[in-house]
Design an enzyme around this catalytic site. Sequence first.
Site, PDB file in Angstrom:
ATOM      1  N   CYS A 382      29.167   4.077  34.572  1.00 41.29           N
ATOM      2  CA  CYS A 382      30.503   4.173  33.984  1.00 41.29           C
ATOM      3  C   CYS A 382      31.521   3.436  34.851  1.00 41.29           C
ATOM      4  CB  CYS A 382      30.871   5.618  33.698  1.00 41.29           C
ATOM      5  SG  CYS A 382      32.009   5.742  32.316  1.00 41.29           S
ATOM      6  N   HIS A 508      26.432   7.400  30.472  1.00 41.43           N
ATOM      7  CA  HIS A 508      26.030   8.301  31.557  1.00 41.43           C
ATOM      8  C   HIS A 508      24.558   8.695  31.411  1.00 41.43           C
ATOM      9  CE1 HIS A 508      29.990   9.197  33.391  1.00 41.43           C
ATOM     10  NE2 HIS A 508      30.432   8.901  32.183  1.00 41.43           N
ATOM     11  N   GLU A 510      22.653   9.950  33.540  1.00 38.03           N
ATOM     12  CA  GLU A 510      22.333  11.176  34.287  1.00 38.03           C
ATOM     13  C   GLU A 510      22.406  12.427  33.413  1.00 38.03           C
ATOM     14  OE1 GLU A 510      25.138   9.533  34.408  1.00 38.03           O
ATOM     15  OE2 GLU A 510      26.865  10.769  34.962  1.00 38.03           O
TER      16      GLU A 510
HETATM   17  N1  GLN Z   1      37.793   5.741  34.331  1.00 41.99           N
HETATM   18  C1  GLN Z   1      36.868   4.982  33.536  1.00 41.99           C
HETATM   19  C2  GLN Z   1      37.207   5.020  32.064  1.00 41.99           C
HETATM   20  O1  GLN Z   1      37.886   5.923  31.622  1.00 41.99           O
HETATM   21  C3  GLN Z   1      35.449   5.402  33.779  1.00 41.99           C
HETATM   22  C4  GLN Z   1      35.170   6.807  33.388  1.00 41.99           C
HETATM   23  C5  GLN Z   1      33.887   7.355  33.977  1.00 41.99           C
HETATM   24  O2  GLN Z   1      33.378   6.844  34.964  1.00 41.99           O
HETATM   25  N2  GLN Z   1      33.363   8.405  33.401  1.00 41.99           N
HETATM   26  O3  GLN Z   1      36.807   4.180  31.325  1.00 41.99           O
END
Ligand code: GLN
EC number: 6.3.4.2
Length: 536
Positions: A382, A508, A510
Amino acid sequence: MTKYIFVTGGVTSSLGKGIISASLAKLLQARGYRVTIQKFDPYINIDPGTLNPYEHGECYVTEDGAETDLDLGHYERFLNTPTSKANNITTGRIYQNVINREREGAFLGKTVQVVPHITDEIKRNMRILGETGDYDIVITEIGGTVGDIESLPFVEAVRQFKWEAGPGNALVIHLTLIPFLAAAGELKTKPTQHSVKMLLEYGIQPDILVCRTEHHINMDIRKKIALFCNVNINAVVESMDASTIYDVPLLMLKEKLDQTVLTKLKLSHKNEPNLDNWKDFLGRLKNPTSEVRIGLVGKYVELPDAYKSIIESFIHAGAKNECKVKVQYIPSEQLTPENAVEKLRGLHGVLVAPGFGERGFEGKIEAIRYVRENNIPFFGICLGMQCSVVEFGRNVLGLKGASSTEMHPDTPHPVIDMMEDQKNVVNKGGTMRLGSYPCDLKKGSKAALAYGKTHITERHRHRFEFNNQYLKDYEAAGLTPSGINPENGLVEVVELKNHPFFVGAQFHPELKSTVANPHPLFINFVAASLAYARKN
Ligand code: GLN
């Protein structure tokens, strides 16, 4: 008919109700029962999505895009079945539902009160999953500690529920602590007695006591607890501290927790639980043949719970590779161009963590520059993936000042930018791109090789995306968009050519790693780190 198990906690918080619930569920599942677990949290936030990870640890996202308590991650990792927004309810959600109905006029003429309106709404939510017909047994974990002001309506709802369900249809497991007083050299049962007394004041006689302890509780202590707390001796269950949470189902099996539960619920014991795969996993976990050191670069490293699912994914993937993964936390704020070499020296792989906000952003980029230039395996999740795009833009494509508009709204090169449909969103809660989305993987890419297929779905939690205006430049320079959302063309995975393992995922992974199904990207990342360790 669905049977219900409630798990409450006494004496102190952090006794591990989530792990006990998940372990019991695992044993019942291994006997052939269809089980799910839900968590009811007493705080007033509608969901934990708006909570700082320092407050409450990681926010776990379900397939249907609910932002939930991290215990749901344990439920999924143990049971290998997905949860949903129905599996996590908070006081805030309960009140919101009741207040919305009040505004609609549903209670016209009535005074809306905690009892019966709030407790009725709690009970309605306790039944939702059971009423789908998909489960034989629903386990409900009540967050907090009995005696807290906030927990009271939940405890009262449990009392009413149990009474209405009738004997044999619902039971209460109370988790308590048996502290060891070193000076006296004794285990003490008094806190447990008091905690059960408090439950009794609220009208609940617990059916089973699970006693957390650092030392074995002998027969005398068991008898004493049974006598003073009105439970059968076989309903006093010892729960010793374990070296890994994945031991707990076997510890509970030894204590016959599953059999006691089935007897009390008047359910057949069916088969002996089939835990072959679980034991195989534990065997690999405990007998690694190699070891790797992986750096976890993030800003919440002081609180490991903030990265719970990532840590657990490493445990699953490590076991698969018969390799011990030593995770070294690296605070991204402290990384600079000058010290990156020194801070990252000796690592066999680097994972750059998800996150929000500017703090530690530049450090993450430094870490990525270092591993890209030195052919050290890299996995970005992410925000970690977004940082890899920024780093590549700045240092390879020569896009001076390239950044994400989250950190630098006025960047000349917004290589990571907010989606159009996010720009007018003002509310913070539940408004990100959340939950499961499809992704097509490029044939022959590292990602496709890891998954062994080219069409996948993965869970999301973010507002910003790869800016497709730069896509061609990136591809030409070697950072390949190897995963694309087939519905809207958004980049889901990037990977570097001519690098042993450099993969960034906008989603994600994970959140979907379980004991039964370790995540393929984690497996291959650990394998690549292992290969690197062997060569260096
Ligand atoms: N801050 C970033 C976004 O909102 C990544 C979010 C995250 O890593 N879950 O796109």
